[in-house]
Write a protein that holds these residues in place. Structure first.
Motif, PDB file in Angstrom:
ATOM      1  N   GLU A   1      36.434   1.797  46.981  1.00 50.58           N
ATOM      2  CA  GLU A   1      37.584   1.210  47.670  1.00 50.58           C
ATOM      3  C   GLU A   1      38.190   0.220  46.687  1.00 50.58           C
ATOM      4  OE1 GLU A   1      40.392   1.008  50.006  1.00 50.58           O
ATOM      5  OE2 GLU A   1      38.722   2.146  50.856  1.00 50.58           O
ATOM      6  N   ARG A   2      39.362   0.525  46.188  1.00 50.46           N
ATOM      7  CA  ARG A   2      39.964  -0.205  45.063  1.00 50.46           C
ATOM      8  C   ARG A   2      40.059  -1.713  45.266  1.00 50.46           C
ATOM      9  NH1 ARG A   2      41.947   2.296  40.985  1.00 50.46           N
ATOM     10  NH2 ARG A   2      42.105   4.530  40.986  1.00 50.46           N
ATOM     11  N   LEU A   3      40.356  -2.161  46.470  1.00 53.15           N
ATOM     12  CA  LEU A   3      40.580  -3.584  46.688  1.00 53.15           C
ATOM     13  C   LEU A   3      39.390  -4.297  47.313  1.00 53.15           C
ATOM     14  CD1 LEU A   3      44.301  -3.518  47.868  1.00 53.15           C
ATOM     15  CD2 LEU A   3      43.394  -3.863  45.573  1.00 53.15           C
ATOM     16  N   ILE A   4      38.236  -3.608  47.395  1.00 53.87           N
ATOM     17  CA  ILE A   4      37.079  -4.242  48.014  1.00 53.87           C
ATOM     18  C   ILE A   4      36.595  -5.420  47.163  1.00 53.87           C
ATOM     19  CG2 ILE A   4      35.310  -2.751  46.987  1.00 53.87           C
ATOM     20  CD1 ILE A   4      35.360  -4.039  50.604  1.00 53.87           C
ATOM     21  N   ARG A   5      36.735  -5.310  45.862  1.00 58.95           N
ATOM     22  CA  ARG A   5      36.414  -6.396  44.951  1.00 58.95           C
ATOM     23  C   ARG A   5      37.512  -6.482  43.888  1.00 58.95           C
ATOM     24  NH1 ARG A   5      33.689  -7.500  48.537  1.00 58.95           N
ATOM     25  NH2 ARG A   5      31.448  -7.595  48.658  1.00 58.95           N
ATOM     26  N   LEU A   6      37.807  -7.704  43.487  1.00 59.81           N
ATOM     27  CA  LEU A   6      38.850  -7.966  42.507  1.00 59.81           C
ATOM     28  C   LEU A   6      38.258  -8.788  41.369  1.00 59.81           C
ATOM     29  CD1 LEU A   6      41.531  -9.172  45.085  1.00 59.81           C
ATOM     30  CD2 LEU A   6      41.339  -6.876  44.114  1.00 59.81           C
ATOM     31  N   SER A   7      38.953  -8.816  40.256  1.00 57.49           N
ATOM     32  CA  SER A   7      38.556  -9.709  39.171  1.00 57.49           C
ATOM     33  C   SER A   7      39.800 -10.296  38.534  1.00 57.49           C
ATOM     34  CB  SER A   7      37.691  -8.982  38.132  1.00 57.49           C
ATOM     35  OG  SER A   7      38.402  -7.912  37.569  1.00 57.49           O
ATOM     36  N   VAL A   8      39.596 -11.414  37.884  1.00 56.72           N
ATOM     37  CA  VAL A   8      40.689 -12.109  37.219  1.00 56.72           C
ATOM     38  C   VAL A   8      40.341 -12.211  35.739  1.00 56.72           C
ATOM     39  CG1 VAL A   8      41.905 -14.320  36.976  1.00 56.72           C
ATOM     40  CG2 VAL A   8      41.367 -13.430  39.256  1.00 56.72           C
ATOM     41  N   GLY A   9      41.306 -11.897  34.911  1.00 57.26           N
ATOM     42  CA  GLY A   9      41.168 -12.083  33.479  1.00 57.26           C
ATOM     43  C   GLY A   9      42.203 -13.098  33.021  1.00 57.26           C
ATOM     44  N   MET A  10      41.826 -13.933  32.070  1.00 60.29           N
ATOM     45  CA  MET A  10      42.752 -14.929  31.527  1.00 60.29           C
ATOM     46  C   MET A  10      42.658 -14.913  30.017  1.00 60.29           C
ATOM     47  SD  MET A  10      42.368 -18.312  33.782  1.00 60.29           S
ATOM     48  CE  MET A  10      43.616 -18.520  35.010  1.00 60.29           C
ATOM     49  N   GLU A  11      43.804 -15.129  29.399  1.00 61.74           N
ATOM     50  CA  GLU A  11      43.841 -15.300  27.957  1.00 61.74           C
ATOM     51  C   GLU A  11      44.538 -16.618  27.680  1.00 61.74           C
ATOM     52  OE1 GLU A  11      45.421 -13.157  23.885  1.00 61.74           O
ATOM     53  OE2 GLU A  11      46.095 -12.391  25.808  1.00 61.74           O
ATOM     54  N   LEU A  12      43.858 -17.474  26.922  1.00 62.24           N
ATOM     55  CA  LEU A  12      44.447 -18.741  26.527  1.00 62.24           C
ATOM     56  C   LEU A  12      44.894 -18.624  25.079  1.00 62.24           C
ATOM     57  CD1 LEU A  12      41.842 -21.264  27.994  1.00 62.24           C
ATOM     58  CD2 LEU A  12      43.806 -20.222  29.125  1.00 62.24           C
ATOM     59  N   THR A  13      46.151 -18.916  24.849  1.00 58.71           N
ATOM     60  CA  THR A  13      46.665 -18.972  23.485  1.00 58.71           C
ATOM     61  C   THR A  13      47.009 -20.435  23.225  1.00 58.71           C
ATOM     62  OG1 THR A  13      49.006 -18.710  24.013  1.00 58.71           O
ATOM     63  CG2 THR A  13      47.699 -16.684  23.851  1.00 58.71           C
ATOM     64  N   GLY A  14      47.548 -20.727  22.101  1.00 60.71           N
ATOM     65  CA  GLY A  14      47.973 -22.094  21.859  1.00 60.71           C
ATOM     66  C   GLY A  14      49.196 -22.470  22.668  1.00 60.71           C
ATOM     67  N   ASP A  15      49.928 -21.455  23.163  1.00 63.21           N
ATOM     68  CA  ASP A  15      51.193 -21.683  23.854  1.00 63.21           C
ATOM     69  C   ASP A  15      51.160 -21.436  25.355  1.00 63.21           C
ATOM     70  OD1 ASP A  15      52.500 -22.182  21.357  1.00 63.21           O
ATOM     71  OD2 ASP A  15      52.597 -20.011  21.043  1.00 63.21           O
ATOM     72  N   GLU A  16      50.327 -20.483  25.792  1.00 61.61           N
ATOM     73  CA  GLU A  16      50.379 -20.104  27.198  1.00 61.61           C
ATOM     74  C   GLU A  16      49.032 -19.636  27.735  1.00 61.61           C
ATOM     75  OE1 GLU A  16      53.177 -16.897  27.778  1.00 61.61           O
ATOM     76  OE2 GLU A  16      52.325 -15.725  26.162  1.00 61.61           O
ATOM     77  N   CYS A  17      49.005 -19.569  29.058  1.00 57.82           N
ATOM     78  CA  CYS A  17      47.862 -19.019  29.797  1.00 57.82           C
ATOM     79  C   CYS A  17      48.372 -17.755  30.478  1.00 57.82           C
ATOM     80  CB  CYS A  17      47.370 -20.034  30.819  1.00 57.82           C
ATOM     81  SG  CYS A  17      46.052 -19.397  31.880  1.00 57.82           S
ATOM     82  N   ILE A  18      47.778 -16.624  30.137  1.00 59.56           N
ATOM     83  CA  ILE A  18      48.170 -15.340  30.706  1.00 59.56           C
ATOM     84  C   ILE A  18      47.053 -14.908  31.641  1.00 59.56           C
ATOM     85  CG2 ILE A  18      48.810 -12.954  30.214  1.00 59.56           C
ATOM     86  CD1 ILE A  18      49.278 -14.067  27.242  1.00 59.56           C
ATOM     87  N   GLY A  19      47.396 -14.580  32.881  1.00 63.03           N
ATOM     88  CA  GLY A  19      46.394 -14.164  33.857  1.00 63.03           C
ATOM     89  C   GLY A  19      46.701 -12.797  34.413  1.00 63.03           C
TER      90      GLY A  19
ATOM     91  N   ILE B   1      22.644   7.191  51.539  1.00 63.45           N
ATOM     92  CA  ILE B   1      23.116   6.082  50.701  1.00 63.45           C
ATOM     93  C   ILE B   1      24.632   6.004  50.741  1.00 63.45           C
ATOM     94  CG2 ILE B   1      23.276   5.238  48.321  1.00 63.45           C
ATOM     95  CD1 ILE B   1      20.443   6.511  47.886  1.00 63.45           C
ATOM     96  N   VAL B   2      25.286   7.140  50.564  1.00 64.92           N
ATOM     97  CA  VAL B   2      26.760   7.163  50.593  1.00 64.92           C
ATOM     98  C   VAL B   2      27.263   6.719  51.959  1.00 64.92           C
ATOM     99  CG1 VAL B   2      28.789   8.675  50.534  1.00 64.92           C
ATOM    100  CG2 VAL B   2      27.037   8.855  48.747  1.00 64.92           C
ATOM    101  N   GLY B   3      26.592   7.156  53.022  1.00 63.98           N
ATOM    102  CA  GLY B   3      26.995   6.739  54.375  1.00 63.98           C
ATOM    103  C   GLY B   3      26.954   5.231  54.538  1.00 63.98           C
ATOM    104  N   SER B   4      25.923   4.590  53.985  1.00 60.36           N
ATOM    105  CA  SER B   4      25.866   3.134  54.104  1.00 60.36           C
ATOM    106  C   SER B   4      26.923   2.461  53.227  1.00 60.36           C
ATOM    107  CB  SER B   4      24.477   2.592  53.812  1.00 60.36           C
ATOM    108  OG  SER B   4      23.972   3.079  52.624  1.00 60.36           O
ATOM    109  N   LEU B   5      27.239   3.048  52.076  1.00 57.06           N
ATOM    110  CA  LEU B   5      28.295   2.492  51.215  1.00 57.06           C
ATOM    111  C   LEU B   5      29.670   2.644  51.870  1.00 57.06           C
ATOM    112  CD1 LEU B   5      27.073   3.772  47.724  1.00 57.06           C
ATOM    113  CD2 LEU B   5      26.963   1.431  48.597  1.00 57.06           C
ATOM    114  N   VAL B   6      29.892   3.784  52.522  1.00 61.60           N
ATOM    115  CA  VAL B   6      31.150   3.990  53.255  1.00 61.60           C
ATOM    116  C   VAL B   6      31.222   3.007  54.417  1.00 61.60           C
ATOM    117  CG1 VAL B   6      32.433   5.606  54.726  1.00 61.60           C
ATOM    118  CG2 VAL B   6      31.466   6.401  52.556  1.00 61.60           C
ATOM    119  N   GLY B   7      30.105   2.850  55.147  1.00 60.06           N
ATOM    120  CA  GLY B   7      30.058   1.919  56.274  1.00 60.06           C
ATOM    121  C   GLY B   7      30.298   0.475  55.862  1.00 60.06           C
TER     122      GLY B   7
END
Length: 190
Positions: free
Chosen positions: A63-81, A31-37
């Motif tokens: 692998e840290r960069l194999i998948r990424l995610s984005v978080g956003m916070e909407l306030t009344g004043d700004e969008c923080i990503g 299993i690990v071999g296929s995940l490494v592959g």
């Protein structure tokens, strides 16, 4: 289960995985071999010294960069990503001020924030986007019920934003997102 253990315990060895999930070492190694592959998992330098015969265990991590995610916070004043790696470690943070909080203008600003976050990264690696909004959300439809400081009422934010950017979107109340972050990464751990 193997992938989840590697996520939860970076540096875990094949032997430790086999012991935790009660599978044979050859099965875990396959299993690990296929995940490494597949590029999802990478082997680390052996992490313990063994006196006597035998191989030193090789630690595993996602692998840290194999998948990424984005978080956003909407306030009344700004969008923080924030763009994060697979372990939810921030890679980039951007802030943009709202000039116009109408739904259409806000969606355009949110899309610009995502574009800004993704500069230099492969957008196909993004698993999804989580958006924290200042008000209650209908979880079954992902609609913003009321975000008074944005002037929004009954806005189907997730479907609209998914259509605009082509990635899965989850919308939650900001306080819920904050509580979940504390539970997973902050003072609420354990």
């Amino acid at each position: 289960r193997v992938l989840n253990l590697v996520r939860l315990y970076p540096g875990i060895s094949r032997t430790e995985i086999a012991e935790q999930i009660h599978l044979g070492k050859p099965t875990v190694s396959n299993i690990v071999g296929s995940l490494v592959g597949a590029g999802l998992v990478r082997e680390m330098e052996p992490h313990t010294q063994i006196s006597g015969p035998g191989r030193r265990p090789v630690g595993l991590e996602l692998e840290r960069l194999i998948r990424l995610s984005v978080g956003m916070e909407l306030t009344g004043d700004e969008c923080i990503g924030v763009l994060t790696d697979i372990y939810a470690c921030p890679l980039r943070v951007v802030r943009h001020t709202f000039d116009d909080t109408t739904v259409g203008a806000s969606l355009s600003l949110m899309a610009r924030v995502v574009d800004h976050l993704m500069e230099g990264y492969d957008p196909s690696r993004v698993l999804g986007i989580g958006v924290g909004v200042p008000g209650p959300v209908d979880p079954s439809h992902q609609d913003v019920i009321a975000a008074v400081n944005l002037g929004w009422f009954d806005v189907p934010l997730a479907p609209l934003f998914e259509e605009k950017i082509g990635r899965p979107v989850i919308v939650v109340k900001r306080q819920t997102a904050g509580a979940l972050a504390e539970y997973r990464q902050g003072v609420g751990q354990g």
